[in-house]
Design an enzyme around this catalytic site. Structure first.
Site, PDB file in Angstrom:
ATOM      1  CD  GLU A   1       9.224   6.074  -8.569  1.00 23.45           C
ATOM      2  OE1 GLU A   1       8.827   7.242  -8.515  1.00 23.45           O
ATOM      3  OE2 GLU A   1       8.807   5.193  -7.798  1.00 23.45           O
TER       4      GLU A   1
ATOM      5  NE  ARG B   1      -5.311   4.296   3.914  1.00 23.60           N
ATOM      6  CZ  ARG B   1      -4.203   4.009   4.550  1.00 23.60           C
ATOM      7  NH1 ARG B   1      -4.150   4.151   5.861  1.00 23.60           N
ATOM      8  NH2 ARG B   1      -3.120   3.620   3.924  1.00 23.60           N
TER       9      ARG B   1
ATOM     10  CB  VAL C   1      -1.961   1.522  11.146  1.00 23.49           C
ATOM     11  CG1 VAL C   1      -1.627   0.601  12.313  1.00 23.49           C
ATOM     12  CG2 VAL C   1      -2.742   0.764  10.087  1.00 23.49           C
TER      13      VAL C   1
ATOM     14  NE  ARG D   1       1.677  -0.536  11.755  1.00 21.48           N
ATOM     15  CZ  ARG D   1       1.242  -0.302  10.523  1.00 21.48           C
ATOM     16  NH1 ARG D   1       0.813  -1.322   9.776  1.00 21.48           N
ATOM     17  NH2 ARG D   1       1.245   0.904  10.023  1.00 21.48           N
TER      18      ARG D   1
END
Lengths: 172, 456
Positions: free
Chosen positions: B202, B295, B298, B341
């Site tokens: 790609e 899901r 974070v 983070r």
């Protein structure tokens, strides 16, 4: 569950004089196990008529909600069953090698792999821990005498939870 | 399952996200059981959960990644649902399937959707069918085929295994003369690792922003989006600073993006919380679909901060079959939020892992700051798992205000013990590229040595 209290009292009176470490009494739905000797102090608290009388179902429950032993991560009430949860001081402890359902006997209705007082060797199978229908045999891995059993048939045991106390025979 | 059985959620994760899920359940009045490793027996989430069971030893493969132990523990403790969090088993089809087989509600998409979205090729097909732009490229089964395709796309190209993920076997090729060798290597690696030697070729977009859209779907065919996040500050595909909204977008580009995300969600009638990731080529004003994360993520708190929606609560409720209580017109973006983070990685040593005991941990109590963390003073930060220590989230009426609050929060954070990425985070907030937000996904990898030059 009907227990004849008078019958139980006379039983206890008889046992007082007798020389034994474990006594089992089965009558219909009633199963009584009385242990003496190496059993941990809390299990033989003199507050009840029968010392460490323990009534437990012996058929493995299907995979469903099960009682869980109070480990140190557990904040709930102590076990009502009278099972000695804490290992016997000085004894080797066989712990659960994995999380699963504890079975003391190879099949429902069969005698347990080991009783208190039984001698075991490193390869002796002491119980089964079932995880998602997979039965895992647990070996003693030490030589000695079973002095306490810390888990009940059909209950969920956690990884690392004490299952048996073994008094090592080779200990000098 | 009997209808009368009370809701009870098994939390199959650890750290800050386990705490986050337990808190969401607490607020809903749902009892929780947490499965932990032997190391995590006394962790903060273990103390907060209704009940805790030890799944296995410290090593994740025998505890948090052990599907049988997790499902057995959930069923045996009388749970009716299971929340996988992020990472670990959260995208594992076998866990979702085992839950379905044992009458447990998996708090996530159906196993078939995890399957489709977990595979690059099928996920790409879904995106194409939904009218979402994908990167120019496709699967190839020979070196010649790859050469022809790369000729059409234009160099540089990315050559990678069609199945599996995690950047494994990924090669960047700048010139046609290197393509066949790179293709052959990728094919053999793909064959060895995934049992399928198909190689994907790609276009490589050098200067792209990472922009993702939060979506939510229920079992009644309703889908909404909760706007976008930008996460271009990454180090080796690990995000370090995330924000909402993405200030680099014109209103029309934003509208287009949200449309793509909803269209993809509707294409497969997606149920649960999810994120659709895109790369945005700023120069060309071109979008290209990256992947779907099926899901909770974070960085979900930045979306929560600007929309006021508790995403984990909504995720749990839709899993129990409740219809969405929010309509698209209820979703409004207010102000700006940025998440940093904080990790146990030494900023002065190329972000090397640095576990150890936290001898001091005193976050500053500041307005407009949210802290998602499982840390406490004297906590022994373990070497066995992810390096994430805390997420520091600032909200402000605009981006500049959020940045300023973050600076204060970092300035006043007292932390001693493990070496962390704190010095890097502090420098990031003062870097012109970050302040002006013209960062692209590869920027930090190049900028890190320069940022950390001064050893102070």
């Amino acid at each position: 569950m009907d227990i004849d209290l008078a019958e139980l009292a006379s039983l206890v009176a008889l046992l007082k004089e007798a020389d034994f470490t474990e006594f089992r009494y089965d009558k219909g739905e009633t199963h009584i196990v009385v242990r003496r000797g190496a059993v941990e102090a809390e299990a033989v608290r003199p507050s009840s008529a029968a010392p460490a009388a323990h009534i437990a179902p012996t058929t493995p429950a299907p995979l469903a909600a099960q009682p869980i032993a109070p480990g140190d991560t557990q904040k709930s009430k102590p076990s009502a069953s009278g099972i000695a949860r804490n290992p016997v001081p000085g004894a080797k402890v066989i712990t659960a090698p994995m999380l699963g359902t504890f079975y003391g006997a190879p099949k429902p209705g069969e005698p347990p792999f080991v009783h208190i007082g039984d001698a075991v060797g490193p390869d002796s199978v002491v119980c089964i821990v079932e995880v998602m229908k997979l039965m895992n045999s647990v070996s003693a891995e030490v030589s000695g005498t079973i002095v306490a059993i810390h888990a009940e048939n059909g209950e969920l045991v956690e990884f690392g939870q004490p299952l048996f106390s073994v008094q090592e025979s080779s200990a000098s | 399952m009997t209808a009368a059985k009370p809701r009870k959620v098994f939390v199959a994760n650890r750290g800050e996200i386990a705490l986050r899920i337990i808190e969401a359940c607490d607020r809903l009045g749902i009892d929780t059981v947490l499965g932990v490793s032997a190391f995590d027996k006394n962790s903060l989430p273990a103390r907060r959960a209704g009940q805790t069971v030890v799944l296995g030893p410290s090593h994740a493969s025998e505890s948090y990644l052990n599907v049988d132990a997790v499902v057995h523990a959930a069923v045996a403790t009388g749970c009716t649902a299971l929340h996988p969090g992020y990472g670990f088993l959260s995208e594992r089809v076998s866990l979702a399937q085992a839950c379905a087989d044992n009458d447990l509600i998996f708090i996530g998409p159906q196993p078939e959707h995890l399957d489709i979205l977990g595979d690059k090729l099928s996920a790409r097909r879904v995106a194409q069918a939904a009218g979402v732009p994908v990167s120019p490229g496709g699967p190839t089964t020979s070196g010649e085929e790859a050469l022809a395709l790369a000729g059409q796309i234009g160099y540089p190209v990315l050559v990678k295994a069609a199945f599996g993920g995690g950047g494994r076997g990924m090669k960047l090729v700048h010139d046609a003369k290197d393509l066949v060798a790179a293709w052959e290597l990728a094919a053999s690696e793909a064959q060895a690792a995934f049992g399928d030697g198909t190689v994907f070729v790609e276009r490589f977009v050098a200067d792209a922003k990472h922009v993702e859209v939060q979506i939510l779907g229920d079992r009644h065919g309703n889908h909404i989006h909760l706007a976008e996040r930008e996460c271009s500050v990454q180090y080796r595909y690990q995000k370090m600073l995330e924000e909402a909204p993405c200030t680099a977008l014109e209103e029309s580009a934003r509208h287009t993006l949200h449309g793509y995300a909803l269209s993809l969600a509707r294409q497969i009638n997606y149920v649960s919380l999810g994120t659709i990731e895109f790369l945005y080529d700023v120069q060309r004003n071109a979008w290209c679909f990256l992947e779907v994360n099926p899901r909770v993520q974070v960085e979900h708190p930045v979306t929560e901060s600007v929309t006021g929606v508790d995403l984990v609560r909504e995720q749990i409720l839709v899993a129990f079959g409740e219809p969405l209580s929010l309509r698209q017109e209820d979703i409004r973006v207010d102000g700006h939020a940025i998440e940093l983070r904080l990790t146990a990685q030494d900023a002065h040593r190329g972000l090397a892992p640095s576990p150890g005991t936290l001898t001091r941990w005193r976050p500053a109590p500041l307005g407009g700051i949210r802290l998602d963390t499982h840390l406490y003073e004297n906590y022994r930060f373990p070497p066995h798992y992810d390096a994430l220590m805390a997420k520091i989230i600032a909200w402000g009426p605009d981006r500049a205000a959020a940045l300023q609050r973050l600076e204060q929060a970092l300035e006043r954070l007292e932390i001693e013990g493990p070496r962390t990425n704190l010095p890097l985070l502090q420098r990031l907030l003062k870097t012109p590229e970050v302040v002006k937000n013209n960062v692209t996904t590869r920027w930090l990898e190049d900028a890190l040595p320069r940022l950390m030059e001064d050893p102070r």
